[in-house]
Design a protein around this motif. Structure first.
Motif, PDB file in Angstrom:
ATOM      1  N   VAL A 197      -2.049  18.575 -18.567  1.00  0.00           N
ATOM      2  CA  VAL A 197      -1.347  17.466 -19.194  1.00  0.00           C
ATOM      3  C   VAL A 197      -0.396  16.888 -18.158  1.00  0.00           C
ATOM      4  CG1 VAL A 197       0.190  16.772 -21.083  1.00  0.00           C
ATOM      5  CG2 VAL A 197      -1.493  18.584 -21.447  1.00  0.00           C
ATOM      6  N   SER A 198      -0.418  15.566 -17.996  1.00  0.00           N
ATOM      7  CA  SER A 198       0.458  14.926 -17.019  1.00  0.00           C
ATOM      8  C   SER A 198       1.913  15.079 -17.444  1.00  0.00           C
ATOM      9  CB  SER A 198       0.118  13.444 -16.889  1.00  0.00           C
ATOM     10  OG  SER A 198       0.452  12.757 -18.083  1.00  0.00           O
ATOM     11  N   GLN A 199       2.792  14.924 -16.476  1.00  0.00           N
ATOM     12  CA  GLN A 199       4.213  14.965 -16.771  1.00  0.00           C
ATOM     13  C   GLN A 199       4.523  13.846 -17.758  1.00  0.00           C
ATOM     14  OE1 GLN A 199       6.538  15.002 -13.235  1.00  0.00           O
ATOM     15  NE2 GLN A 199       8.453  15.357 -14.308  1.00  0.00           N
ATOM     16  N   GLY A 200       5.180  14.180 -18.816  1.00  0.00           N
ATOM     17  CA  GLY A 200       5.453  13.205 -19.865  1.00  0.00           C
ATOM     18  C   GLY A 200       4.402  13.201 -20.961  1.00  0.00           C
ATOM     19  N   GLY A 201       3.289  13.890 -20.745  1.00  0.00           N
ATOM     20  CA  GLY A 201       2.263  14.026 -21.771  1.00  0.00           C
ATOM     21  C   GLY A 201       1.434  12.794 -22.030  1.00  0.00           C
ATOM     22  N   GLN A 202       1.436  11.818 -21.118  1.00  0.00           N
ATOM     23  CA  GLN A 202       0.703  10.575 -21.329  1.00  0.00           C
ATOM     24  C   GLN A 202      -0.803  10.731 -21.148  1.00  0.00           C
ATOM     25  OE1 GLN A 202       2.246   7.612 -22.209  1.00  0.00           O
ATOM     26  NE2 GLN A 202       4.017   8.918 -22.466  1.00  0.00           N
ATOM     27  N   LYS A 203      -1.224  11.655 -20.265  1.00  0.00           N
ATOM     28  CA  LYS A 203      -2.643  11.791 -19.930  1.00  0.00           C
ATOM     29  C   LYS A 203      -3.052  13.258 -19.963  1.00  0.00           C
ATOM     30  CE  LYS A 203      -5.939  10.885 -16.212  1.00  0.00           C
ATOM     31  NZ  LYS A 203      -6.087  10.371 -14.843  1.00  0.00           N
ATOM     32  N   LEU A 204      -4.214  13.497 -20.550  1.00  0.00           N
ATOM     33  CA  LEU A 204      -4.802  14.833 -20.568  1.00  0.00           C
ATOM     34  C   LEU A 204      -6.051  14.811 -19.713  1.00  0.00           C
ATOM     35  CD1 LEU A 204      -5.117  17.745 -21.702  1.00  0.00           C
ATOM     36  CD2 LEU A 204      -6.495  16.734 -23.532  1.00  0.00           C
ATOM     37  N   THR A 205      -6.133  15.733 -18.763  1.00  0.00           N
ATOM     38  CA  THR A 205      -7.338  15.892 -17.949  1.00  0.00           C
ATOM     39  C   THR A 205      -8.018  17.185 -18.361  1.00  0.00           C
ATOM     40  OG1 THR A 205      -6.336  14.709 -16.095  1.00  0.00           O
ATOM     41  CG2 THR A 205      -8.251  16.090 -15.598  1.00  0.00           C
ATOM     42  N   ILE A 206      -9.285  17.080 -18.709  1.00  0.00           N
ATOM     43  CA  ILE A 206     -10.098  18.235 -19.087  1.00  0.00           C
ATOM     44  C   ILE A 206     -11.166  18.393 -18.014  1.00  0.00           C
ATOM     45  CG2 ILE A 206     -11.592  19.264 -20.837  1.00  0.00           C
ATOM     46  CD1 ILE A 206     -10.318  17.251 -22.863  1.00  0.00           C
ATOM     47  N   SER A 207     -11.136  19.514 -17.311  1.00  0.00           N
ATOM     48  CA  SER A 207     -12.123  19.771 -16.262  1.00  0.00           C
ATOM     49  C   SER A 207     -13.156  20.760 -16.774  1.00  0.00           C
ATOM     50  CB  SER A 207     -11.440  20.328 -15.013  1.00  0.00           C
ATOM     51  OG  SER A 207     -10.530  19.390 -14.499  1.00  0.00           O
ATOM     52  N   ILE A 208     -14.419  20.410 -16.584  1.00  0.00           N
ATOM     53  CA  ILE A 208     -15.533  21.245 -17.034  1.00  0.00           C
ATOM     54  C   ILE A 208     -16.142  21.927 -15.825  1.00  0.00           C
ATOM     55  CG2 ILE A 208     -17.752  21.285 -18.244  1.00  0.00           C
ATOM     56  CD1 ILE A 208     -15.421  20.309 -19.996  1.00  0.00           C
ATOM     57  N   LYS A 209     -16.314  23.234 -15.925  1.00  0.00           N
ATOM     58  CA  LYS A 209     -16.922  23.989 -14.838  1.00  0.00           C
ATOM     59  C   LYS A 209     -18.216  24.634 -15.326  1.00  0.00           C
ATOM     60  CE  LYS A 209     -12.464  24.974 -12.692  1.00  0.00           C
ATOM     61  NZ  LYS A 209     -12.487  23.813 -11.880  1.00  0.00           N
ATOM     62  N   GLY A 210     -19.297  24.474 -14.555  1.00  0.00           N
ATOM     63  CA  GLY A 210     -20.575  25.074 -14.909  1.00  0.00           C
ATOM     64  C   GLY A 210     -21.334  24.235 -15.918  1.00  0.00           C
ATOM     65  N   ARG A 211     -22.094  24.902 -16.766  1.00  0.00           N
ATOM     66  CA  ARG A 211     -22.912  24.215 -17.771  1.00  0.00           C
ATOM     67  C   ARG A 211     -22.031  23.697 -18.898  1.00  0.00           C
ATOM     68  NH1 ARG A 211     -28.435  25.275 -17.928  1.00  0.00           N
ATOM     69  NH2 ARG A 211     -28.400  25.103 -20.180  1.00  0.00           N
ATOM     70  N   PHE A 212     -22.159  22.423 -19.206  1.00  0.00           N
ATOM     71  CA  PHE A 212     -21.450  21.818 -20.325  1.00  0.00           C
ATOM     72  C   PHE A 212     -22.443  21.768 -21.476  1.00  0.00           C
ATOM     73  CE2 PHE A 212     -18.815  17.823 -21.684  1.00  0.00           C
ATOM     74  CZ  PHE A 212     -18.223  18.570 -22.686  1.00  0.00           C
ATOM     75  N   ASP A 213     -22.384  22.796 -22.319  1.00  0.00           N
ATOM     76  CA  ASP A 213     -23.318  22.929 -23.426  1.00  0.00           C
ATOM     77  C   ASP A 213     -22.604  23.511 -24.630  1.00  0.00           C
ATOM     78  OD1 ASP A 213     -23.081  25.630 -22.762  1.00  0.00           O
ATOM     79  OD2 ASP A 213     -25.048  25.734 -21.810  1.00  0.00           O
ATOM     80  N   PHE A 214     -23.354  23.884 -25.647  1.00  0.00           N
ATOM     81  CA  PHE A 214     -22.752  24.334 -26.901  1.00  0.00           C
ATOM     82  C   PHE A 214     -21.832  25.542 -26.716  1.00  0.00           C
ATOM     83  CE2 PHE A 214     -22.628  26.483 -31.029  1.00  0.00           C
ATOM     84  CZ  PHE A 214     -22.122  25.446 -31.803  1.00  0.00           C
ATOM     85  N   ALA A 215     -22.070  26.354 -25.720  1.00  0.00           N
ATOM     86  CA  ALA A 215     -21.230  27.531 -25.477  1.00  0.00           C
ATOM     87  C   ALA A 215     -19.768  27.131 -25.215  1.00  0.00           C
ATOM     88  CB  ALA A 215     -21.774  28.342 -24.308  1.00  0.00           C
ATOM     89  N   LYS A 216     -19.539  25.909 -24.792  1.00  0.00           N
ATOM     90  CA  LYS A 216     -18.177  25.449 -24.493  1.00  0.00           C
ATOM     91  C   LYS A 216     -17.558  24.656 -25.653  1.00  0.00           C
ATOM     92  CE  LYS A 216     -18.362  25.406 -19.476  1.00  0.00           C
ATOM     93  NZ  LYS A 216     -19.619  26.088 -19.287  1.00  0.00           N
ATOM     94  N   HIS A 217     -18.275  24.543 -26.761  1.00  0.00           N
ATOM     95  CA  HIS A 217     -17.819  23.720 -27.875  1.00  0.00           C
ATOM     96  C   HIS A 217     -16.402  24.068 -28.339  1.00  0.00           C
ATOM     97  CE1 HIS A 217     -17.951  21.349 -31.538  1.00  0.00           C
ATOM     98  NE2 HIS A 217     -17.558  22.429 -32.183  1.00  0.00           N
ATOM     99  N   GLN A 218     -16.169  25.319 -28.684  1.00  0.00           N
ATOM    100  CA  GLN A 218     -14.873  25.747 -29.215  1.00  0.00           C
ATOM    101  C   GLN A 218     -13.760  25.508 -28.202  1.00  0.00           C
ATOM    102  OE1 GLN A 218     -14.516  26.950 -32.326  1.00  0.00           O
ATOM    103  NE2 GLN A 218     -12.325  27.259 -32.169  1.00  0.00           N
ATOM    104  N   GLU A 219     -14.005  25.922 -26.981  1.00  0.00           N
ATOM    105  CA  GLU A 219     -12.993  25.793 -25.936  1.00  0.00           C
ATOM    106  C   GLU A 219     -12.686  24.315 -25.633  1.00  0.00           C
ATOM    107  OE1 GLU A 219     -12.149  27.845 -21.601  1.00  0.00           O
ATOM    108  OE2 GLU A 219     -14.167  27.884 -22.428  1.00  0.00           O
ATOM    109  N   PHE A 220     -13.717  23.479 -25.610  1.00  0.00           N
ATOM    110  CA  PHE A 220     -13.516  22.054 -25.350  1.00  0.00           C
ATOM    111  C   PHE A 220     -12.691  21.422 -26.465  1.00  0.00           C
ATOM    112  CE2 PHE A 220     -14.820  17.565 -25.473  1.00  0.00           C
ATOM    113  CZ  PHE A 220     -14.540  17.199 -24.165  1.00  0.00           C
ATOM    114  N   ARG A 221     -13.047  21.710 -27.700  1.00  0.00           N
ATOM    115  CA  ARG A 221     -12.330  21.147 -28.845  1.00  0.00           C
ATOM    116  C   ARG A 221     -10.861  21.575 -28.843  1.00  0.00           C
ATOM    117  NH1 ARG A 221     -14.600  23.303 -33.451  1.00  0.00           N
ATOM    118  NH2 ARG A 221     -12.640  23.986 -34.272  1.00  0.00           N
ATOM    119  N   GLU A 222     -10.617  22.844 -28.558  1.00  0.00           N
ATOM    120  CA  GLU A 222      -9.247  23.353 -28.538  1.00  0.00           C
ATOM    121  C   GLU A 222      -8.419  22.742 -27.408  1.00  0.00           C
ATOM    122  OE1 GLU A 222      -9.792  27.568 -28.373  1.00  0.00           O
ATOM    123  OE2 GLU A 222     -10.204  27.731 -30.529  1.00  0.00           O
TER     124      GLU A 222
END
Length: 101
Positions: free
Chosen positions: A7-32
């Motif tokens: 989260v950027s300083q001030g909370g204006q922008k959220l960056t989500i970085s995905i590593k490896g396969r982006f598939d259903f196995a990451k569903h819960q973690e991505f949503r959270e």
């Protein structure tokens, strides 16, 4: 950790970085990674630099993020996709609804 958030300083922008396969196995973690942030960021970046694969469930997860962020008014950028991932985004017409950089 295959899904890393920043989260950027001030909370204006959220960056989500995905590593490896982006598939259903990451569903819960991505949503959270974005669901319970208060206040909700103004913009979102999904960094796909280290994503090696994207499947239909990942496309669905990106649409859920878009809905959460405000639908048509959402400011979401998909960045650093490798050629294979970029091709999947193009075939799926995601370049029409997301800013792909």
């Amino acid at each position: 950790m295959p899904v890393v958030t920043e989260v950027s300083q001030g909370g204006q922008k959220l960056t989500i970085s995905i590593k490896g396969r982006f598939d259903f196995a990451k569903h819960q973690e991505f949503r959270e990674s974005y669901e319970n942030l208060q206040p909700k960021p103004d913009s979102f970046e999904v960094n796909l630099k280290d994503a090696t694969y994207l499947d239909s469930s990942a496309l669905g997860m990106l649409l859920l993020l878009r809905d959460h962020a405000g639908g048509d008014n959402a400011e979401i950028t998909l960045t650093n996709a490798n050629p294979d991932v970029r091709k999947i985004l193009a075939i799926s017409n995601f370049e029409q609804i997301f800013d792909v950089a």
